[in-house]
Enzyme design. Structure first.
Site, PDB file in Angstrom:
ATOM      1  N   GLU A   1       1.245 -12.432  14.743  1.00  0.00           N
ATOM      2  CA  GLU A   1       1.006 -11.609  16.239  1.00  0.00           C
ATOM      3  C   GLU A   1       1.956 -10.984  16.304  1.00  0.00           C
ATOM      4  O   GLU A   1       3.441 -11.415  16.646  1.00  0.00           O
ATOM      5  CB  GLU A   1       0.783 -12.947  16.942  1.00  0.00           C
ATOM      6  CG  GLU A   1       0.395 -12.969  17.833  1.00  0.00           C
ATOM      7  CD  GLU A   1      -0.633 -12.411  18.820  1.00  0.00           C
ATOM      8  OE1 GLU A   1      -1.717 -12.188  18.466  1.00  0.00           O
ATOM      9  OE2 GLU A   1      -0.964 -11.517  19.646  1.00  0.00           O
TER      10      GLU A   1
ATOM     11  N   THR B   1      -6.005  -8.800  19.262  1.00  0.00           N
ATOM     12  CA  THR B   1      -6.758  -9.353  18.372  1.00  0.00           C
ATOM     13  C   THR B   1      -7.485  -9.375  17.112  1.00  0.00           C
ATOM     14  O   THR B   1      -7.968  -9.047  16.002  1.00  0.00           O
ATOM     15  CB  THR B   1      -6.004 -11.420  18.630  1.00  0.00           C
ATOM     16  OG1 THR B   1      -4.499 -11.378  18.492  1.00  0.00           O
ATOM     17  CG2 THR B   1      -5.662 -11.628  17.316  1.00  0.00           C
TER      18      THR B   1
ATOM     19  N   HIS C   1      -0.926  -6.236  17.694  1.00  0.00           N
ATOM     20  CA  HIS C   1      -1.189  -4.714  18.199  1.00  0.00           C
ATOM     21  C   HIS C   1       0.394  -4.788  19.175  1.00  0.00           C
ATOM     22  O   HIS C   1       1.259  -5.667  18.374  1.00  0.00           O
ATOM     23  CB  HIS C   1      -2.222  -5.231  19.407  1.00  0.00           C
ATOM     24  CG  HIS C   1      -2.231  -6.478  19.583  1.00  0.00           C
ATOM     25  ND1 HIS C   1      -0.903  -7.348  20.367  1.00  0.00           N
ATOM     26  CD2 HIS C   1      -3.012  -7.669  19.277  1.00  0.00           C
ATOM     27  CE1 HIS C   1      -1.375  -8.982  20.468  1.00  0.00           C
ATOM     28  NE2 HIS C   1      -2.513  -8.581  19.922  1.00  0.00           N
TER      29      HIS C   1
HETATM   30  C1  GP9 Z   1      -5.946 -16.452  19.316  1.00  0.00           C
HETATM   31  C2  GP9 Z   1      -5.013 -15.365  18.888  1.00  0.00           C
HETATM   32  C3  GP9 Z   1      -4.654 -14.239  20.576  1.00  0.00           C
HETATM   33  O1  GP9 Z   1      -6.388 -16.911  18.648  1.00  0.00           O
HETATM   34  O2  GP9 Z   1      -5.648 -14.857  18.016  1.00  0.00           O
HETATM   35  O3  GP9 Z   1      -4.652 -13.008  20.583  1.00  0.00           O
HETATM   36  P1  GP9 Z   1      -4.979 -11.993  21.854  1.00  0.00           P
HETATM   37  O4  GP9 Z   1      -4.813 -12.419  23.065  1.00  0.00           O
HETATM   38  O5  GP9 Z   1      -3.434 -12.176  21.366  1.00  0.00           O
HETATM   39  O6  GP9 Z   1      -6.121 -10.774  21.319  1.00  0.00           O
END
Ligand code: GP9
Length: 416
Positions: free
Chosen positions: A42, A84, A261
Site C-alpha cells: 500500500e 489500489t 500507487h
Molecule cells: C482496502 C485497500 C485500500 O481494501 O485496498 O484501497 P485504496 O484506498 O488505497 O485504494
C-alpha cells in the site's frame, strides 16, 4: 464499429507476436513449476528506496533484498481513480484501468485473461490475501471471475495486531504464510499467492510504539508519518522473507514486491524538505508516479538495477514467461521485462516514458501544452519530439478501454 474491431485485432496480433518472440529469451521457462508470491504494498513509493532519515535507512529490508534481486528503478504505477484496485487490475490482468471509476466495480463480470486464471489452468493453486472486508473494491466478485481458488479476507485472520485500518502487515504476512504451508501440506501443487498489504494506508499515523524512525523536522507531519508507516511495512517484508526461508519456500519461490500507487502527499515542498534540495517538475512527476518493483528469482539470478521504464502492466507477462507459460493466445497489453527493453510505459493520464523520452501532460490535456523531456539527460525538448509516441500511447489507452467496456476478449476469442 467494424473498423475499431479490426484495429483491436491488429493491435493484439502485434502483441502476440512479441509474446512469441519472448519464447526464445534465455529466461523463458527458467523457473518452471516454481511458486509465485506477489506482494502489493500500500502506497509504497520509489523515492524512499535507499534513502535515510535521522541516520537510519527507511527501507533496510528492501534495500538488502535488492542485492540479489532485480530492481526496476524507473517503474511506474499506472493507476487511475480505482487506486489500489487499478494496481491489482494492471498487475494481474495486464490492461489499463479506465479513465473514470474502477474496473473492479464497473465491469467485474467481463472476460479477462488473469494471472490467476492462467496459472490455475496450469495446475497452480491460486489465492488472494487481504485482511480487509471482502467486498471492498468489489474484490469478492471479481476474484471469482479471476478464478482464484481462494480469497482470504478479514474473516480469515485473527485480529491479533490492530494497526491502521485493520490487521498489521507483520501479522498479516505471518498468518498468510502459515496458511500457505498448511495448505501445501495437503496439496503439493505449486502456488500463486497475491498479497495486498494495508498498514501503510493514508493517513499513515502509527501507534507511538511502532514509530521507530527519528524524522526530525518532519515529526508530526503527514510526510513524517508516511515514512514511519513505510518503515514498518518494510520490517514486515523482512519478516515475510525470513519466514519463507524458515519454511523452506525461499528457493522454490519467485517473490515480487511493488507499490500500488502514490501516497496522496502532493506538495512539492514536502519532498524538497525530505531530500534537502529543490526538485524539478520532471523529478516531481517521477516521484509521484514511480513505485518500486523488486523481483527475487529463486537462485538470485539476473540481479541488478534495471533502468528502462516499466510499469505494473508488465508483471503478468514477465511472470508467465519465467514459468515457461506462453502468452501468445492471451490478451495482455504488457511486455515481458526480461525479453524486451523496447517498450513504452503509458500512464492513465496520457503521460508516457520510454528510454528516450518522457511526456508529461498539462492540466488541460491539450497535447501542445504538455512537456516533453529527452532522457536520460532530463532536458526539456520541443514538444513535437513527443508527438508520435504520444499518439501511440493514446491509442493504447483507447484499445484497452474498448476491450474492457465492450467485453471484447470474449468476442475476439470466438473469432479466432
Ligand atoms: C482496502 C485497500 C485500500 O481494501 O485496498 O484501497 P485504496 O484506498 O488505497 O485504494
Amino acid at each position: 464499429s467494424n473498423e475499431e474491431l479490426e484495429e483491436t485485432i491488429a493491435y493484439f496480433s502485434e502483441k502476440q507476436e512479441e509474446a512469441r518472440k519472448a519464447i526464445r529469451a534465455e529466461t523463458f521457462g527458467k523457473y518452471k513449476g516454481k511458486n509465485v508470491i506477489i506482494v502489493q504494498v500500500e502506497a509504497f513509493m520509489n523515492f524512499v528506496i535507499g534513502k535515510e532519515i535521522g541516520g537510519e535507512e527507511i527501507t533496510p529490508h528492501f534495500n538488502n533484498l535488492m542485492k540479489d534481486s532485480l530492481y526496476f528503478e524507473n517503474f511506474y504505477h499506472q493507476t487511475g481513480q480505482g487506486r489500489t484496485s487499478d494496481a491489482d487490475f494492471l498487475t494481474n490482468i495486464s490492461l489499463h484501468p479506465l479513465p473514470t471509476g474502477s474496473v473492479f466495480v464497473r465491469y467485474p463480470d467481463h472476460e479477462y485473461d488473469s494471472l490467476s486464471s492462467i496459472l490455475g489452468s496450469e495446475g497452480y493453486h491460486t489465492a488472494a490475501f487481504h485482511a480487509y472486508e471482502s467486498s471492498f473494491w468489489n474484490r469478492y466478485t471479481i476474484y471469482k471471475n479471476m478464478k482464484y481458488d481462494e480469497f482470504l479476507n478479514r474473516n480469515n485472520y485473527i485480529m491479533d495486531e490492530a494497526v491502521g485500518w485493520s490487521l498489521g502487515d507483520k501479522s498479516f504476512f505471518k498468518q498468510s504464510v502459515n496458511y500457505i504451508t498448511e495448505e501445501q501440506g495437503e496439496n503439493p501443487a505449486p502456488f500463486y499467492s497475491f498479497m495486498i498489504t494495508l498498514t501503510s494506508h493514508h493517513p499513515y499515523v502509527m501507534p507511538a510504539s511502532l514509530q521507530e524512525l527519528n524524522t526530525g523536522s518532519l515529526d508530526g507531519t503527514m510526510m513524517g508519518d508516511y515514512l514511519q508507516s513505510i518503515h514498518y511495512a518494510d520490517a514486515a517484508l523482512g519478516e515475510l522473507v525470513e519466514q519463507l526461508k524458515k519454511e523452506g519456500l525461499w528457493e522454490d519461490t519467485l517473490l515480487l514486491v511493488y507499490g500500488d500507487h502514490d501516497s496522496s502527499i502532493k506538495e512539492k515542498a514536502d519532498y524538497e524538505t525530505f531530500l534537502g534540495r529543490s526538485i524539478s517538475d520532471l523529478e516531481m512527476h517521477q516521484i509521484m508516479n514511480q513505485v518500486p518493483l523488486l523481483m527475487h528469482l529463486p537462485d538470485g539470478n539476473n540481479a541488478g538495477v534495471y533502468l528502462e521504464p516499466a510499469g505494473q502492466i508488465d508483471i503478468t507477462p514477465t511472470v508467465l514467461h519465467l514459468l515457461g507459460i506462453s502468452t501468445e493466445e492471451n490478451y495482455l497489453m504488457g511486455s515481458d521485462l526480461l525479453s524486451t527493453s523496447k517498450r513504452m510505459t503509458v500512464l492513465r493520464t496520457g503521460a508516457f516514458a520510454n528510454s528516450d523520452l518522457v511526456y508529461i501532460p498539462s492540466e488541460d490535456h491539450l497535447f501542445e501544452n504538455g512537456s516533453c523531456y529527452e532522457m536520460p539527460a532530463g532536458e526539456q525538448t520541443d514538444i513535437h519530439a513527443c508527438k508520435p509516441s504520444y499518439e501511440k500511447s493514446i491509442f493504447e489507452l483507447a484499445i484497452s478501454d474498448r476491450l474492457i467496456t465492450h467485453n471484447l476478449i470474449h468476442k475476439l476469442r470466438s473469432k479466432e
